[in-house]
Design a protein around this motif. Structure first.
Motif, PDB file in Angstrom:
ATOM      1  N   ASN A  56       0.831  -1.202   0.000  1.00 25.47           N
ATOM      2  CA  ASN A  56       0.000   0.000   0.000  1.00 25.47           C
ATOM      3  C   ASN A  56       0.865   1.251   0.000  1.00 25.47           C
ATOM      4  O   ASN A  56       0.642   2.185  -0.761  1.00 25.47           O
ATOM      5  CB  ASN A  56      -0.938  -0.028   1.208  1.00 25.47           C
ATOM      6  N   ARG A  57       1.865   1.303   0.875  1.00 26.55           N
ATOM      7  CA  ARG A  57       2.755   2.464   0.953  1.00 26.55           C
ATOM      8  C   ARG A  57       3.593   2.598  -0.321  1.00 26.55           C
ATOM      9  O   ARG A  57       3.834   3.688  -0.805  1.00 26.55           O
ATOM     10  CB  ARG A  57       3.674   2.355   2.175  1.00 26.55           C
ATOM     11  N   GLU A  58       4.055   1.453  -0.857  1.00 26.57           N
ATOM     12  CA  GLU A  58       4.838   1.476  -2.092  1.00 26.57           C
ATOM     13  C   GLU A  58       3.980   1.991  -3.253  1.00 26.57           C
ATOM     14  O   GLU A  58       4.424   2.827  -4.039  1.00 26.57           O
ATOM     15  CB  GLU A  58       5.338   0.063  -2.384  1.00 26.57           C
ATOM     16  N   ASN A  59       2.752   1.506  -3.356  1.00 27.62           N
ATOM     17  CA  ASN A  59       1.852   1.961  -4.421  1.00 27.62           C
ATOM     18  C   ASN A  59       1.541   3.444  -4.283  1.00 27.62           C
ATOM     19  O   ASN A  59       1.488   4.168  -5.273  1.00 27.62           O
ATOM     20  CB  ASN A  59       0.562   1.145  -4.419  1.00 27.62           C
ATOM     21  N   ALA A  60       1.333   3.903  -3.065  1.00 27.23           N
ATOM     22  CA  ALA A  60       1.052   5.323  -2.841  1.00 27.23           C
ATOM     23  C   ALA A  60       2.254   6.172  -3.245  1.00 27.23           C
ATOM     24  O   ALA A  60       2.102   7.244  -3.830  1.00 27.23           O
ATOM     25  CB  ALA A  60       0.697   5.567  -1.377  1.00 27.23           C
ATOM     26  N   ARG A  61       3.434   5.684  -2.955  1.00 26.53           N
ATOM     27  CA  ARG A  61       4.643   6.461  -3.278  1.00 26.53           C
ATOM     28  C   ARG A  61       4.853   6.585  -4.777  1.00 26.53           C
ATOM     29  O   ARG A  61       5.259   7.632  -5.276  1.00 26.53           O
ATOM     30  CB  ARG A  61       5.869   5.810  -2.649  1.00 26.53           C
ATOM     31  N   PHE A  62       4.585   5.506  -5.506  1.00 26.11           N
ATOM     32  CA  PHE A  62       4.862   5.510  -6.934  1.00 26.11           C
ATOM     33  C   PHE A  62       3.633   5.778  -7.794  1.00 26.11           C
ATOM     34  O   PHE A  62       3.674   5.631  -9.006  1.00 26.11           O
ATOM     35  CB  PHE A  62       5.543   4.208  -7.347  1.00 26.11           C
ATOM     36  N   GLY A  63       2.520   6.162  -7.172  1.00 27.67           N
ATOM     37  CA  GLY A  63       1.351   6.577  -7.927  1.00 27.67           C
ATOM     38  C   GLY A  63       0.580   5.459  -8.602  1.00 27.67           C
ATOM     39  O   GLY A  63      -0.147   5.704  -9.545  1.00 27.67           O
ATOM     40  N   VAL A  64       0.720   4.229  -8.120  1.00 32.23           N
ATOM     41  CA  VAL A  64      -0.026   3.116  -8.700  1.00 32.23           C
ATOM     42  C   VAL A  64      -1.515   3.338  -8.438  1.00 32.23           C
ATOM     43  O   VAL A  64      -1.922   3.621  -7.327  1.00 32.23           O
ATOM     44  CB  VAL A  64       0.427   1.760  -8.096  1.00 32.23           C
ATOM     45  N   GLY A  65      -2.301   3.233  -9.491  1.00 31.17           N
ATOM     46  CA  GLY A  65      -3.736   3.447  -9.370  1.00 31.17           C
ATOM     47  C   GLY A  65      -4.142   4.902  -9.369  1.00 31.17           C
ATOM     48  O   GLY A  65      -5.310   5.242  -9.268  1.00 31.17           O
ATOM     49  N   ASN A  66      -3.169   5.787  -9.499  1.00 32.22           N
ATOM     50  CA  ASN A  66      -3.430   7.222  -9.498  1.00 32.22           C
ATOM     51  C   ASN A  66      -3.882   7.641 -10.897  1.00 32.22           C
ATOM     52  O   ASN A  66      -3.201   7.378 -11.872  1.00 32.22           O
ATOM     53  CB  ASN A  66      -2.155   7.976  -9.096  1.00 32.22           C
ATOM     54  N   THR A  67      -5.021   8.278 -10.984  1.00 32.18           N
ATOM     55  CA  THR A  67      -5.539   8.680 -12.292  1.00 32.18           C
ATOM     56  C   THR A  67      -5.084  10.075 -12.712  1.00 32.18           C
ATOM     57  O   THR A  67      -5.448  10.542 -13.782  1.00 32.18           O
ATOM     58  CB  THR A  67      -7.080   8.636 -12.285  1.00 32.18           C
ATOM     59  N   SER A  68      -4.260  10.727 -11.889  1.00 34.22           N
ATOM     60  CA  SER A  68      -3.814  12.086 -12.237  1.00 34.22           C
ATOM     61  C   SER A  68      -2.635  12.086 -13.211  1.00 34.22           C
ATOM     62  O   SER A  68      -2.185  13.124 -13.644  1.00 34.22           O
ATOM     63  CB  SER A  68      -3.424  12.851 -10.976  1.00 34.22           C
ATOM     64  N   GLY A  69      -2.128  10.893 -13.538  1.00 36.77           N
ATOM     65  CA  GLY A  69      -1.064  10.810 -14.517  1.00 36.77           C
ATOM     66  C   GLY A  69       0.329  10.771 -13.953  1.00 36.77           C
ATOM     67  O   GLY A  69       1.291  10.671 -14.689  1.00 36.77           O
ATOM     68  N   PHE A  70       0.500  10.821 -12.625  1.00 38.24           N
ATOM     69  CA  PHE A  70       1.837  10.766 -12.033  1.00 38.24           C
ATOM     70  C   PHE A  70       2.469   9.402 -12.261  1.00 38.24           C
ATOM     71  O   PHE A  70       1.843   8.389 -12.062  1.00 38.24           O
ATOM     72  CB  PHE A  70       1.790  11.049 -10.534  1.00 38.24           C
ATOM     73  N   ARG A  71       3.700   9.411 -12.697  1.00 43.05           N
ATOM     74  CA  ARG A  71       4.510   8.203 -12.787  1.00 43.05           C
ATOM     75  C   ARG A  71       5.945   8.585 -12.478  1.00 43.05           C
ATOM     76  O   ARG A  71       6.386   9.666 -12.842  1.00 43.05           O
ATOM     77  CB  ARG A  71       4.440   7.585 -14.177  1.00 43.05           C
ATOM     78  N   CYS A  72       6.659   7.700 -11.843  1.00 44.38           N
ATOM     79  CA  CYS A  72       8.044   8.051 -11.517  1.00 44.38           C
ATOM     80  C   CYS A  72       8.964   7.811 -12.705  1.00 44.38           C
ATOM     81  O   CYS A  72      10.013   8.418 -12.805  1.00 44.38           O
ATOM     82  CB  CYS A  72       8.530   7.252 -10.302  1.00 44.38           C
ATOM     83  N   CYS A  73       8.611   6.920 -13.594  1.00 46.52           N
ATOM     84  CA  CYS A  73       9.501   6.583 -14.724  1.00 46.52           C
ATOM     85  C   CYS A  73       8.754   6.677 -16.042  1.00 46.52           C
ATOM     86  O   CYS A  73       7.614   6.405 -16.141  1.00 46.52           O
ATOM     87  CB  CYS A  73      10.012   5.163 -14.577  1.00 46.52           C
TER      88      CYS A  73
END
Length: 73
Positions: A56-73
Motif C-alpha cells: 500500500n505504501r509502495e503503491n502510494a509512493r509511486f502513484g499506482v492506481g493514481n488517475t492524475s497521470g503521475f509516474r516516476c519513470c
C-alpha cells in the motif's frame, strides 16, 4: 526521583528515530504504529497485514492506481 536513561537506552532510542526517519523518507511507514492506530481508533476494522501495508505504501509512493497521470519513470 526519575533516573536519566543510560547510554544504551539513549542509543536504542536514537537508532529507532533514525531508522524510522529513513523509512519515511523512502515512503515506508511504521507498521507497528499503523496497526496500533487501527486497533485503537477503528476496532471494527482488521489492520492490513505487514505485506499489504508495505505494498500500500509502495503503491502510494509511486502513484499506482493514481488517475492524475503521475509516474516516476
Amino acid at each position: 526521583m526519575q533516573r536519566s536513561p543510560n547510554l544504551m537506552e539513549r542509543w536504542k532510542t536514537l537508532s529507532k528515530c533514525v531508522c524510522d526517519g529513513a523509512k519515511l523518507m523512502v515512503g515506508q511507514g511504521d507498521y507497528a504504529a499503523y496497526a496500533e492506530h487501527v486497533r485503537r481508533t477503528h476496532p471494527d476494522r482488521q489492520p492490513m497485514s505487514e505485506l499489504e501495508f508495505f505494498r500500500n505504501r509502495e503503491n502510494a509512493r509511486f502513484g499506482v492506481g493514481n488517475t492524475s497521470g503521475f509516474r516516476c519513470c
